[in-house]
Design an enzyme around this catalytic site. Sequence first.
Site, PDB file in Angstrom:
ATOM      1  CE  LYS A  49      -1.770  -1.376   3.778  1.00  0.00           C
ATOM      2  NZ  LYS A  49      -2.561  -1.502   5.033  1.00  0.00           N
ATOM      3  CB  THR A  61      -5.556   8.879   7.713  1.00  0.00           C
ATOM      4  OG1 THR A  61      -4.412   9.149   8.536  1.00  0.00           O
ATOM      5  CG2 THR A  61      -5.676   9.942   6.634  1.00  0.00           C
ATOM      6  N   GLY A 117      -7.165   4.416  11.379  1.00  0.00           N
ATOM      7  CA  GLY A 117      -7.949   3.223  11.049  1.00  0.00           C
ATOM      8  C   GLY A 117      -8.014   2.914   9.559  1.00  0.00           C
ATOM      9  CB  THR A 118      -6.336   4.426   6.578  1.00  0.00           C
ATOM     10  OG1 THR A 118      -6.764   5.753   6.843  1.00  0.00           O
ATOM     11  CG2 THR A 118      -6.324   4.188   5.078  1.00  0.00           C
ATOM     12  N   GLY A 119      -5.753   1.568   7.467  1.00  0.00           N
ATOM     13  CA  GLY A 119      -5.249   0.237   7.113  1.00  0.00           C
ATOM     14  C   GLY A 119      -6.200  -0.860   7.552  1.00  0.00           C
ATOM     15  CB  CYS A 120      -8.106  -1.334  10.725  1.00  0.00           C
ATOM     16  SG  CYS A 120      -6.715  -1.238  11.867  1.00  0.00           S
TER      17      CYS A 120
HETATM   18  O1  PXL Z   1      -4.061   1.148  12.523  1.00  0.00           O
HETATM   19  C1  PXL Z   1      -3.300   0.199  13.155  1.00  0.00           C
HETATM   20  C2  PXL Z   1      -3.918  -0.271  14.426  1.00  0.00           C
HETATM   21  C3  PXL Z   1      -4.371  -1.562  14.507  1.00  0.00           C
HETATM   22  N1  PXL Z   1      -4.930  -2.074  15.614  1.00  0.00           N
HETATM   23  C4  PXL Z   1      -5.077  -1.320  16.708  1.00  0.00           C
HETATM   24  C5  PXL Z   1      -4.674   0.001  16.704  1.00  0.00           C
HETATM   25  C6  PXL Z   1      -4.072   0.547  15.536  1.00  0.00           C
HETATM   26  C7  PXL Z   1      -3.625   1.935  15.515  1.00  0.00           C
HETATM   27  O2  PXL Z   1      -3.714   2.667  16.463  1.00  0.00           O
HETATM   28  O3  PXL Z   1      -4.829   0.734  17.804  1.00  0.00           O
HETATM   29  C8  PXL Z   1      -5.693  -1.916  17.923  1.00  0.00           C
END
Ligand code: PXL
Length: 260
Positions: free
Chosen positions: A173, A204, A206-209
């Site tokens: 990404k 942004t 939580g974008t990756g999640c």
């Molecule tokens: O965005 C990555 C991520 C994944 N999981 C948890 C997070 C974060 C970023 O803060 O807190 C639990």
Amino acid sequence: MAPIALTIAGSDPSGGAGIQGDLKTFHQWGLYGQAVVTLITVQNSLRLSRVEALPAGLVGEQIAALLEDCPPAAAKTGALGSSAIVETVARMASTFQFPLVVDPVMASTHGPLLLPADTIEALIACLLPRAALVTPNLPEAEALTGMAVRTTADMRLAACRLHQMGARAVLVKGGHLEGDAIDVLLDSAGFREFAATRIPTRHTHGTGCAYSAAITAGLARGLALADAVARAKEFISQAIRTNPGLGRGAGPVNHFAEVP
Ligand code: PXL
């Protein structure tokens, strides 16, 4: 009945990332979400101040309980927190009859690591070979391959390396590139690129999640991988563009974004 999707990830009480963000994304995509917790964080939009991983056995028991009764149609991993958890998840993934998307979450922008450095070896050795898709950003691709990943040419090379390391498909990404956010997919059909115009915002979180959760949702709904990635990319671009502007720091993306 909606198909089931499972996330194996950390808790983000602020609701933007981790299992909370994944479950909202699954729901928005019309799926029944399941969540196995791996670690607890303390955080808000300004800082992540604490990470506590759960015992690996407890993570394994949560997964076993789901597999025994209502297994999902697709699953993803997020923050895993310890090499014991990585190894447990990988051992159980060897029995999965459904695709597993591995989001190799390592660090949040601020604060302690979500995956200690000594667990990268376990991720490479045990979990990559179980991944239907691995979705590193540029720093994660660098940590996994040991090579510098700064350009789309580097991204293609890193994708080849990660495929050779055992991942069936790889999505590198480019959210951290200068200019447009270009992602590089390598799967059995070869390379494809997915581009989106960069949106100037600090919100942004939580974008990756949400991106990997949306891909997992697409797979659970029976989409081919490249289709799932293309639609998830549209979803996440809209989720960033329409972020709710929550918090005084880096706020979350919009999990109510339209599903293409
Ligand atoms: O965005 C990555 C991520 C994944 N999981 C948890 C997070 C974060 C970023 O803060 O807190 C639990």
